[in-house]
Design an enzyme around this catalytic site. Structure first.
Site, PDB file in Angstrom:
ATOM      1  N   ARG A 149       0.854  -1.176   0.000  1.00  0.00           N
ATOM      2  CA  ARG A 149       0.000   0.000   0.000  1.00  0.00           C
ATOM      3  C   ARG A 149       0.899   1.239   0.000  1.00  0.00           C
ATOM      4  NH1 ARG A 149      -2.095  -3.496   4.066  1.00  0.00           N
ATOM      5  NH2 ARG A 149      -4.176  -4.326   3.554  1.00  0.00           N
ATOM      6  N   HIS A 162      -2.356   3.093  -6.455  1.00  0.00           N
ATOM      7  CA  HIS A 162      -2.985   1.836  -6.015  1.00  0.00           C
ATOM      8  C   HIS A 162      -3.152   0.859  -7.180  1.00  0.00           C
ATOM      9  CE1 HIS A 162      -4.766  -0.237  -2.652  1.00  0.00           C
ATOM     10  NE2 HIS A 162      -5.827  -0.579  -3.357  1.00  0.00           N
ATOM     11  N   LYS A 198      -2.825  -1.562   8.128  1.00  0.00           N
ATOM     12  CA  LYS A 198      -4.267  -1.756   8.160  1.00  0.00           C
ATOM     13  C   LYS A 198      -4.619  -2.956   9.039  1.00  0.00           C
ATOM     14  CE  LYS A 198      -8.161  -1.551   4.962  1.00  0.00           C
ATOM     15  NZ  LYS A 198      -8.573  -1.545   3.539  1.00  0.00           N
ATOM     16  N   ARG A 248      -0.704  -1.873  -7.028  1.00  0.00           N
ATOM     17  CA  ARG A 248      -1.044  -2.975  -6.118  1.00  0.00           C
ATOM     18  C   ARG A 248      -2.001  -3.953  -6.796  1.00  0.00           C
ATOM     19  NH1 ARG A 248      -1.115  -4.337  -0.577  1.00  0.00           N
ATOM     20  NH2 ARG A 248      -3.141  -4.925   0.321  1.00  0.00           N
ATOM     21  N   HIS A 257      -3.601  -8.781   3.577  1.00  0.00           N
ATOM     22  CA  HIS A 257      -5.048  -8.859   3.728  1.00  0.00           C
ATOM     23  C   HIS A 257      -5.394  -9.763   4.907  1.00  0.00           C
ATOM     24  CE1 HIS A 257      -6.185  -7.540  -0.633  1.00  0.00           C
ATOM     25  NE2 HIS A 257      -6.098  -6.532   0.205  1.00  0.00           N
TER      26      HIS A 257
END
Length: 305
Positions: free
Chosen positions: A141, A238, A164, A241, A272
Site C-alpha cells: 500500500r 494503487h 491496516k 497494487r 489482507h
C-alpha cells in the site's frame, strides 16, 4: 447519551481492527444531530432526516446504512433504540470501480518517467522512481511504503509495521528489488536531517499521500496511460497494487489445490486479513481468460482441472 453509545460502538469496532475514520465522524455527526432534536436513543425518523441532508442519493443511502448498523448493535442491549428501515434512499452499496491493470511494459515506462521528474539533480526523481518500482514489485500500500524507516529494511526483507487492521508482516524482496532499493539508499543517506523515513520530500520530510499521487499523475500524463472512464477508476498508485496481485495470480500453477495455496500465500504477503479481500483485487486479463478456456477445454474432454 447517544454520543456515549456511539463512542462505545466505535471503540468496539476499532478494537476489532477497523479504523472507521470517515464512518466514525459521520456517526458522531449523527449523534450531535440527534441531541439537537432531544433524542436520547436512535430514532428511525431522525436517522432518515439526518441522512436526507447528504448531497446525493448514494451518500444518503450510505449514511442511513451506518445508522442501521449502529442501531442493530445498540438495540441488542436496549430495545428503546429503533432500527431505521432499509431501502429508503435505495441500496447502500458502493460499486467497485473496474481497476486498471498495468502491463509490465507500462510499469517500466512509468518508472522511467518518474526518474525524469524535476528538479534536475535533486533526490526527487530517484525517490519516486524507486517508490513506484517498489510498489509494483511488492504490492505494498502507498501508506506502507511512505512510512518505511531505515530500520525497517532488513536482509530478510521489509518490516511493515502496524498497518491496516493493526497487523505487521515481513515482505521478502527479490534480489533485484533489494539491489535497486540499496542504490537509492546510497543517495537517500546523503540528505541531511533527522528524519529516518526512507522516502522523503524535497524538504527531507516523510512523503504525503497527495504528493505521491501528484507525482504519479504527472508520470501518467507524460506517458498517456489510461486515466479511466465511466465505472473505470483512474490510474493511481494503487493501480500498481492491483497489477501486482493479478500478475502474481498469472504465475500460479494449475490445479485447484495449488491455486488455493497460492491465493492464501498471496493474501498473506500483501497484508489482507481475509482471502476474500484479495479476490476483490482480481480483474480478468487475457492471460487469465486463456487459462480459464484451457481448463474448461481439458475438463470437457474428460481431464481434470
Amino acid at each position: 447519551m447517544l454520543t456515549q453509545a456511539v463512542e462505545s460502538y466505535l471503540a468496539v469496532r476499532r478494537a476489532a481492527g477497523f479504523e472507521l475514520r470517515s464512518d466514525g465522524a459521520q456517526l458522531q455527526n449523527f449523534a450531535r444531530f440527534s441531541n439537537q432534536k432531544k433524542k436520547r436513543f436512535v430514532c428511525a425518523q431522525t436517522a432518515i432526516d439526518w441522512a436526507a441532508l447528504a448531497p446525493s442519493v448514494a451518500h444518503r443511502a450510505r449514511r442511513l446504512g451506518l445508522v442501521i448498523r449502529l442501531a442493530r448493535y445498540l438495540r441488542a442491549e436496549d430495545p428503546r433504540h429503533e432500527i431505521p428501515p432499509e431501502g429508503i434512499f435505495g441500496k447502500d452499496s458502493r460499486l467497485r470501480p473496474t481497476p486498471i491493470i498495468l502491463s509490465p511494459a507500462d510499469i517500466r515506462r512509468l518508472v522511467g518517467a518518474a526518474s525524469r521528474l524535476g528538479p534536475e539533480g535533486s533526490l526527487r526523481p530517484h525517490t519516486y522512481s524507486t517508490l513506484f518500482a517498489l510498489l509494483a514489485c511488492t504490492g505494498l500500500r502507498v501508506s506502507e511504503a511512505r512510512r518505511l524507516l531505515f530500520e525497517d529494511i532488513t536482509p530478510d526483507g521489509l518490516i511493515i509495521r502496524e498497518t491496516k487492521f493493526r497487523k505487521s508482516r515481513l515482505v521478502p524482496l527479490h534480489e533485484t528489488a533489494q539491489a535497486g532499493l540499496e542504490r537509492y539508499l546510497v543517495r537517500r543517506r546523503r540528505v541531511a536531517g533527522d528524519d529516518d523515513h526512507v522516502f522523503v520530500s524535497l524538504r527531507g520530510r516523510a512523503l504525503q499521500t497527495c504528493s505521491v499521487d501528484a507525482a504519479f499523475q504527472t508520470a501518467v500524463q507524460a506517458l498517456g496511460l489510461p486515466r479511466g472512464t465511466g465505472r473505470r477508476s483512474r490510474t493511481t498508485p494503487h493501480s500498481l497494487r492491483h497489477s501486482f496481485v493479478v500478475r502474481a495470480l498469472e504465475t500460479c500453477p494449475p490445479g485447484r489445490d495449488r491455486i488455493t495455496q497460492h491465493m492464501l500465500a498471496l493474501s498473506t504477503y500483501i497484508g489482507h486479513s481475509r482471502v476474500a479481500d484479495t479476490y476483490w483485487y482480481i480483474e480478468a486479463t487475457p492471460h487469465l481468460l486463456q487459462d480459464i478456456v484451457t481448463a474448461c477445454e481439458t475438463f470437457i474432454k474428460g481431464g481434470t482441472s
